[in-house]
Design a protein around this motif. Structure first.
Motif, PDB file in Angstrom:
ATOM      1  N   GLY A  50      29.414  12.133  -8.675  1.00  0.00           N
ATOM      2  CA  GLY A  50      30.611  13.079  -9.256  1.00  0.00           C
ATOM      3  C   GLY A  50      31.613  12.236  -9.870  1.00  0.00           C
ATOM      4  N   PRO A  51      32.083  10.989  -8.992  1.00  0.00           N
ATOM      5  CA  PRO A  51      33.225  10.304  -9.559  1.00  0.00           C
ATOM      6  C   PRO A  51      32.655   9.203 -10.757  1.00  0.00           C
ATOM      7  N   HIS A  52      31.323   9.187 -11.029  1.00  0.00           N
ATOM      8  CA  HIS A  52      30.756   8.160 -11.663  1.00  0.00           C
ATOM      9  C   HIS A  52      30.268   8.442 -13.054  1.00  0.00           C
ATOM     10  N   TRP A  53      29.488   9.653 -13.157  1.00  0.00           N
ATOM     11  CA  TRP A  53      28.743   9.981 -14.114  1.00  0.00           C
ATOM     12  C   TRP A  53      29.119   9.884 -15.487  1.00  0.00           C
ATOM     13  N   ASP A  54      30.313  10.449 -15.415  1.00  0.00           N
ATOM     14  CA  ASP A  54      31.026  10.486 -16.904  1.00  0.00           C
ATOM     15  C   ASP A  54      31.584   9.114 -17.456  1.00  0.00           C
ATOM     16  N   ALA A  55      32.153   8.356 -16.731  1.00  0.00           N
ATOM     17  CA  ALA A  55      32.378   7.075 -16.844  1.00  0.00           C
ATOM     18  C   ALA A  55      31.372   6.117 -17.322  1.00  0.00           C
ATOM     19  N   ASN A  56      30.268   6.460 -16.418  1.00  0.00           N
ATOM     20  CA  ASN A  56      29.082   5.531 -16.908  1.00  0.00           C
ATOM     21  C   ASN A  56      28.507   5.951 -18.413  1.00  0.00           C
ATOM     22  N   GLU A  57      28.387   7.144 -18.748  1.00  0.00           N
ATOM     23  CA  GLU A  57      28.221   7.541 -20.010  1.00  0.00           C
ATOM     24  C   GLU A  57      29.101   6.936 -21.268  1.00  0.00           C
ATOM     25  N   VAL A  58      30.286   6.286 -20.853  1.00  0.00           N
ATOM     26  CA  VAL A  58      31.334   5.888 -21.785  1.00  0.00           C
ATOM     27  C   VAL A  58      30.551   4.530 -22.427  1.00  0.00           C
ATOM     28  N   TRP A  59      29.661   3.614 -21.404  1.00  0.00           N
ATOM     29  CA  TRP A  59      29.052   2.763 -22.044  1.00  0.00           C
ATOM     30  C   TRP A  59      28.094   3.050 -23.058  1.00  0.00           C
ATOM     31  N   LEU A  60      27.689   4.222 -23.193  1.00  0.00           N
ATOM     32  CA  LEU A  60      26.805   4.551 -24.219  1.00  0.00           C
ATOM     33  C   LEU A  60      27.491   4.812 -25.446  1.00  0.00           C
ATOM     34  N   MET A  61      28.572   5.416 -25.328  1.00  0.00           N
ATOM     35  CA  MET A  61      29.459   5.758 -26.389  1.00  0.00           C
ATOM     36  C   MET A  61      29.893   4.607 -27.096  1.00  0.00           C
ATOM     37  N   THR A  62      30.217   3.607 -26.293  1.00  0.00           N
ATOM     38  CA  THR A  62      30.895   2.510 -26.691  1.00  0.00           C
ATOM     39  C   THR A  62      29.782   1.608 -27.527  1.00  0.00           C
ATOM     40  N   ALA A  63      28.457   1.679 -26.815  1.00  0.00           N
ATOM     41  CA  ALA A  63      27.638   1.026 -27.503  1.00  0.00           C
ATOM     42  C   ALA A  63      27.106   1.546 -28.972  1.00  0.00           C
ATOM     43  N   GLY A  64      27.305   2.837 -28.881  1.00  0.00           N
ATOM     44  CA  GLY A  64      26.998   3.278 -30.251  1.00  0.00           C
ATOM     45  C   GLY A  64      28.079   3.115 -31.091  1.00  0.00           C
ATOM     46  N   GLY A  65      29.458   3.310 -30.741  1.00  0.00           N
ATOM     47  CA  GLY A  65      30.619   3.138 -31.571  1.00  0.00           C
ATOM     48  C   GLY A  65      30.737   1.547 -32.039  1.00  0.00           C
ATOM     49  N   ALA A  66      29.920   0.402 -31.192  1.00  0.00           N
ATOM     50  CA  ALA A  66      29.922  -0.684 -31.577  1.00  0.00           C
ATOM     51  C   ALA A  66      28.687  -1.158 -32.543  1.00  0.00           C
ATOM     52  N   THR A  67      27.788  -0.470 -32.446  1.00  0.00           N
ATOM     53  CA  THR A  67      26.837  -0.281 -33.367  1.00  0.00           C
ATOM     54  C   THR A  67      27.106  -0.016 -34.622  1.00  0.00           C
ATOM     55  N   PHE A  68      27.893   1.224 -34.648  1.00  0.00           N
ATOM     56  CA  PHE A  68      28.423   1.549 -36.006  1.00  0.00           C
ATOM     57  C   PHE A  68      29.202   0.733 -36.502  1.00  0.00           C
TER      58      PHE A  68
END
Length: 337
Positions: A50-68
């Protein structure tokens, strides 16, 4: 090291961090309906991530943003070519997030059961789709001279891609079950421990099979040279995970499954470099860290922003893991909904 190489490395780090951290989230989500006997235990399992899953998905959004921002042509080819697959992935991630929040809004057993299975199925689909996508990126894709993907959705569902999907699912299940071994108590812990041993066997078999097929399908030795040792480090890590599981040293076992994922993703990026997307139509049409990148000025500004904010984000996430490090009991009086 020029800025193009730097940002290729940073994007690789972001995707690696996502798969290592979100990997156990996916595994826990998939296992939740099968390991829990009642609603209380299902709530306890959910609370472990519960305390981690949404923060962990930030890595994906950041990776997508960095790729863009750093490699816009890579982003354009990838997201347009994988449109249907990524649409399904986004839907799975949306339903997964909604399910975490909605399941406790009503005490009706049917309501909760629906959202529990939504968590499990969406976690499975997300892991599967990520595995299929990255396996295809490693294998190469039909890309024309204008940097456009010329295959379709069904082209991605080839044996090598599906093997990558199976690998991602099974390793995530093992990673998640070991995480639960570190976070649960009492009867739930006993069930998790028993399942973990079986999942390790399945994960080890799938990993070895995937490694053998990859060496036949891809020219690792020619592309990686001395760095061919990296996929074998992943193999050593998953074998050591089995040793530590047998000793019930789950902290070390978790470190080994995390290392398995880490070395596997690193192998992918090492094999691609200096390409970001390899063209099977004509190697000269492959997207590289140079022909797919932004301007030097853009990369310079991004580097300064990353230098300032990445340490802050890492420190915050480390603090959350430390703060929520205790085991979760399935005692209804101790659970928060």
């Amino acid at each position: 090291m020029d800025l193009n190489i730097l940002w290729f490395v940073l994007v690789a780090v972001l995707y690696t961090g996502f798969f290592v951290l979100e990997g156990f989230d996916f595994g826990v989500g998939m296992l939740m309906p099968f390991l829990s006997k009642d609603d209380t235990e299902r709530r306890a399992v959910i609370n472990t991530i519960g305390p981690h899953w949404d923060a962990n998905e930030v890595w994906l959004m950041t990776a997508g943003g960095a790729t863009f921002a750093a490699f816009p042509h890579w982003y354009a080819t990838l997201f347009s070519g994988f449109y249907v697959a990524l649409f399904l992935l986004v839907i799975a991630l949306i339903f997964r997030g909604v399910a975490f929040e909605f399941r406790s809004k009503d005490d009706n057993p049917t309501w909760r059961k629906f959202w529990d299975w939504t968590i499990s199925i969406s976690s499975f689909l997300a892991a599967l789709l990520f595995g299929v996508a990255f396996a295809n990126l490693t294998r190469g894709l039909p890309i024309d001279a204008s940097m456009a993907y010329t295959g379709g959705f069904w082209y991605l569902l080839n044996p090598f891609g599906l093997m990558g999907g199976l690998f991602a699912v099974v390793v995530s299940l093992l990673h998640g079950s070991i995480f639960l071994s570190l976070k649960t108590t009492e009867g739930l812990l006993d069930r998790v421990t028993a399942v973990t041993k079986k999942l390790w066997i399945a994960a080890a078999v799938v990993f070895v099979g995937s490694l053998v097929v990859s060496f036949f399908a891809l020219d690792f030795s020619a592309e990686l040279g001395i760095l061919t040792i990296v996929p074998f480090l992943a193999l050593a890590a998953i074998l050591l995970a089995g040793y530590f599981i047998g000793k019930k040293q789950f902290g070390w076992a978790f470190g080994m499954t995390a290392s398995t994922i880490l070395f596997s993703v690193v192998t992918h990026f090492l094999y691609l470099y200096p390409n970001v997307m390899f063209s099977t139509t004509n190697p000269d049409w492959s997207l590289t860290i140079y022909n797919a990148s932004s301007s030097d000025y853009t990369l310079t500004v991004m580097s300064w922003v990353a230098l300032i904010f990445v340490p802050v984000v890492l420190a915050y996430q480390a603090w959350t893991y430390y703060t929520f490090r205790k085991r979760i009991s399935a005692d209804p009086q101790e659970l928060e909904y």
